[in-house]
Design an enzyme around this catalytic site. Structure first.
Site, PDB file in Angstrom:
ATOM      1  N   GLU A  48       7.504  -5.576 -21.849  1.00 30.21           N
ATOM      2  CA  GLU A  48       6.307  -6.376 -21.627  1.00 30.21           C
ATOM      3  C   GLU A  48       4.901  -6.067 -22.011  1.00 30.21           C
ATOM      4  O   GLU A  48       3.836  -6.599 -22.048  1.00 30.21           O
ATOM      5  CB  GLU A  48       6.062  -6.735 -20.248  1.00 30.21           C
ATOM      6  CG  GLU A  48       7.254  -7.048 -19.419  1.00 30.21           C
ATOM      7  CD  GLU A  48       7.479  -8.835 -19.415  1.00 30.21           C
ATOM      8  OE1 GLU A  48       6.822  -9.138 -20.278  1.00 30.21           O
ATOM      9  OE2 GLU A  48       8.318  -9.253 -18.790  1.00 30.21           O
ATOM     10  N   HIS A  51       3.080  -4.667 -13.187  1.00 31.90           N
ATOM     11  CA  HIS A  51       3.959  -5.615 -12.942  1.00 31.90           C
ATOM     12  C   HIS A  51       5.350  -5.124 -12.039  1.00 31.90           C
ATOM     13  O   HIS A  51       5.633  -4.149 -12.288  1.00 31.90           O
ATOM     14  CB  HIS A  51       4.468  -6.397 -14.197  1.00 31.90           C
ATOM     15  CG  HIS A  51       5.954  -7.145 -14.142  1.00 31.90           C
ATOM     16  ND1 HIS A  51       5.812  -8.230 -13.211  1.00 31.90           N
ATOM     17  CD2 HIS A  51       7.085  -6.958 -14.646  1.00 31.90           C
ATOM     18  CE1 HIS A  51       7.134  -8.700 -13.517  1.00 31.90           C
ATOM     19  NE2 HIS A  51       7.681  -7.981 -14.045  1.00 31.90           N
ATOM     20  N   HIS A  96       8.295  -6.498  -8.801  1.00 31.01           N
ATOM     21  CA  HIS A  96       9.279  -7.568  -8.065  1.00 31.01           C
ATOM     22  C   HIS A  96       9.315  -7.543  -6.610  1.00 31.01           C
ATOM     23  O   HIS A  96      10.258  -7.124  -6.142  1.00 31.01           O
ATOM     24  CB  HIS A  96      10.607  -7.446  -8.765  1.00 31.01           C
ATOM     25  CG  HIS A  96      10.844  -7.341 -10.279  1.00 31.01           C
ATOM     26  ND1 HIS A  96      11.747  -6.972 -10.846  1.00 31.01           N
ATOM     27  CD2 HIS A  96       9.979  -7.845 -11.164  1.00 31.01           C
ATOM     28  CE1 HIS A  96      11.801  -7.166 -12.319  1.00 31.01           C
ATOM     29  NE2 HIS A  96      10.432  -7.516 -12.315  1.00 31.01           N
ATOM     30  N   GLU A 143      -8.333 -10.464   5.577  1.00 36.47           N
ATOM     31  CA  GLU A 143      -8.869  -9.939   4.429  1.00 36.47           C
ATOM     32  C   GLU A 143      -8.487 -10.264   3.062  1.00 36.47           C
ATOM     33  O   GLU A 143      -8.891  -9.799   2.129  1.00 36.47           O
ATOM     34  CB  GLU A 143      -8.599  -8.202   4.566  1.00 36.47           C
ATOM     35  CG  GLU A 143      -9.325  -7.716   6.061  1.00 36.47           C
ATOM     36  CD  GLU A 143      -9.639  -6.312   6.162  1.00 36.47           C
ATOM     37  OE1 GLU A 143      -9.195  -5.668   5.103  1.00 36.47           O
ATOM     38  OE2 GLU A 143     -10.023  -5.819   6.948  1.00 36.47           O
ATOM     39  N   HIS A 187      10.228 -14.432 -10.152  1.00 39.69           N
ATOM     40  CA  HIS A 187      10.299 -13.367 -11.031  1.00 39.69           C
ATOM     41  C   HIS A 187       9.321 -11.919 -10.528  1.00 39.69           C
ATOM     42  O   HIS A 187       9.896 -10.847  -9.993  1.00 39.69           O
ATOM     43  CB  HIS A 187       9.956 -13.521 -12.479  1.00 39.69           C
ATOM     44  CG  HIS A 187       9.914 -12.262 -13.287  1.00 39.69           C
ATOM     45  ND1 HIS A 187      10.069 -12.313 -14.754  1.00 39.69           N
ATOM     46  CD2 HIS A 187       9.611 -10.908 -13.094  1.00 39.69           C
ATOM     47  CE1 HIS A 187      10.006 -10.917 -15.147  1.00 39.69           C
ATOM     48  NE2 HIS A 187       9.942 -10.325 -14.349  1.00 39.69           N
TER      49      HIS A 187
END
Ligand code: 2HA
Ligand code: ZN
Length: 275
Positions: free
Chosen positions: A118, A142, A144, A172, A213
């Site tokens: 990525e 990133h 999952h 919050e 994803h």
């Protein structure tokens, strides 16, 4: 390539985030990736020890703002669960060349390999968040997380819908992500299309949900980037729990209460999402 840079303070923060994400269950197999834009004073002590003659690779896009910057990134196909035990193999330090369109690996990946699949999305994300925040954002992460992914099967894939539902789940949330979250539809990971769509959202949001994803998040440091992901995922977990026992909510936080909350904490809440 044995290198002291993986024992630096910033590397410790990087490695700790990888380990925390693994412990949370957000990194099955080789899932997820992390990048950090290294500060000038952090890279300075290591400049002489870096290998700056390696293969030059194209980023696929030109990012002039990032020319000359150094990043620590996870390696493609590497497991977050292995980072703590073997950072020199699992991580890379890359240098963006002066044209802003190429990079080379200057440390790490001791057993070979490439930076995260990525990488273009990360670097384009850094470019967007850096510009939108006067350079304060340095971390892109990133992962999952299961509950947030589950939500993407049940709600329309719209920024306003996800933002409001997540805000409502925990008081919050609107303080931690007052702009809300962006949402992108399902796309092939690692491709140009998901990079472009995410970066478009990153002009406004620190957190972008990738349908079916995971999440793509930006922050100033490791703690607040991980904290943002953790907060979004915890709100998603509450949402899934509520949804699992009832079709609709009996009560929630009202628009007036959100406005009152934002005022009390001095945050600029995106109230357009509350209607
Ligand atoms: O496996 O998570 O999105 C790495 C990824 C790609
Ligand atoms: Zn992924």
């Amino acid at each position: 390539m044995k290198n002291g840079i993986f024992e630096s303070e910033f590397a410790k923060g990087f490695i700790n985030l990888c380990e925390m994400g693994w412990q949370k269950g957000w990194h099955e197999r080789n899932g997820g990736n992390l990048s950090y834009r290294i500060k000038k004073e952090e890279i300075a002590p290591y400049l002489d020890s870096l290998c700056r003659t390696g293969e030059i690779c194209g980023i696929g896009v030109t990012l002039p703002h990032l020319a000359g910057e150094f990043f620590m990134v996870t390696g493609s196909g590497k497991y977050m669960s292995n980072v703590k035990g073997d950072p020199e193999n699992c991580l890379a330090v890359i240098e963006i060349l002066p044209d802003g369109g190429h990079f080379r690996t200057v440390a790490g990946l001791s057993a070979g390999g490439r930076p995260t699949s990525e990488l273009p999305t990360h670097l384009m994300g850094h470019d967007a968040r850096m510009s939108a925040t006067d350079g304060s954002r340095r971390v892109i992460y990133h992962c999952h997380p299961a509950n947030l992914i589950a939500m993407t099967f049940l709600l329309p894939l719209e920024d306003r819908v996800f933002s409001k539902e997540l805000w409502e789940m925990m008081t919050e949330c609107p303080i931690i992500f007052p702009a809300g979250v962006g949402v992108v539809k399902w796309m092939v990971p690692g491709g140009a299309e998901i990079a472009r769509a995410s970066v478009e959202k990153m002009k406004t949001f620190d957190a972008v949900v990738w349908a079916h994803h995971g999440i793509f998040c930006a922050g100033d440091d490791f703690d607040n980037t991980f904290g943002l992901c953790h907060t979004v995922e915890k709100a998603a977990e509450i949402w899934i729990k509520v949804r699992s026992v009832a079709e609709s909510k009996r009560q929630t936080i009202t628009k007036d209460e959100f406005v009152e909350l934002a005022k009390a904490f001095g945050v600029e809440l995106n109230t357009d999402f509350l209607d």
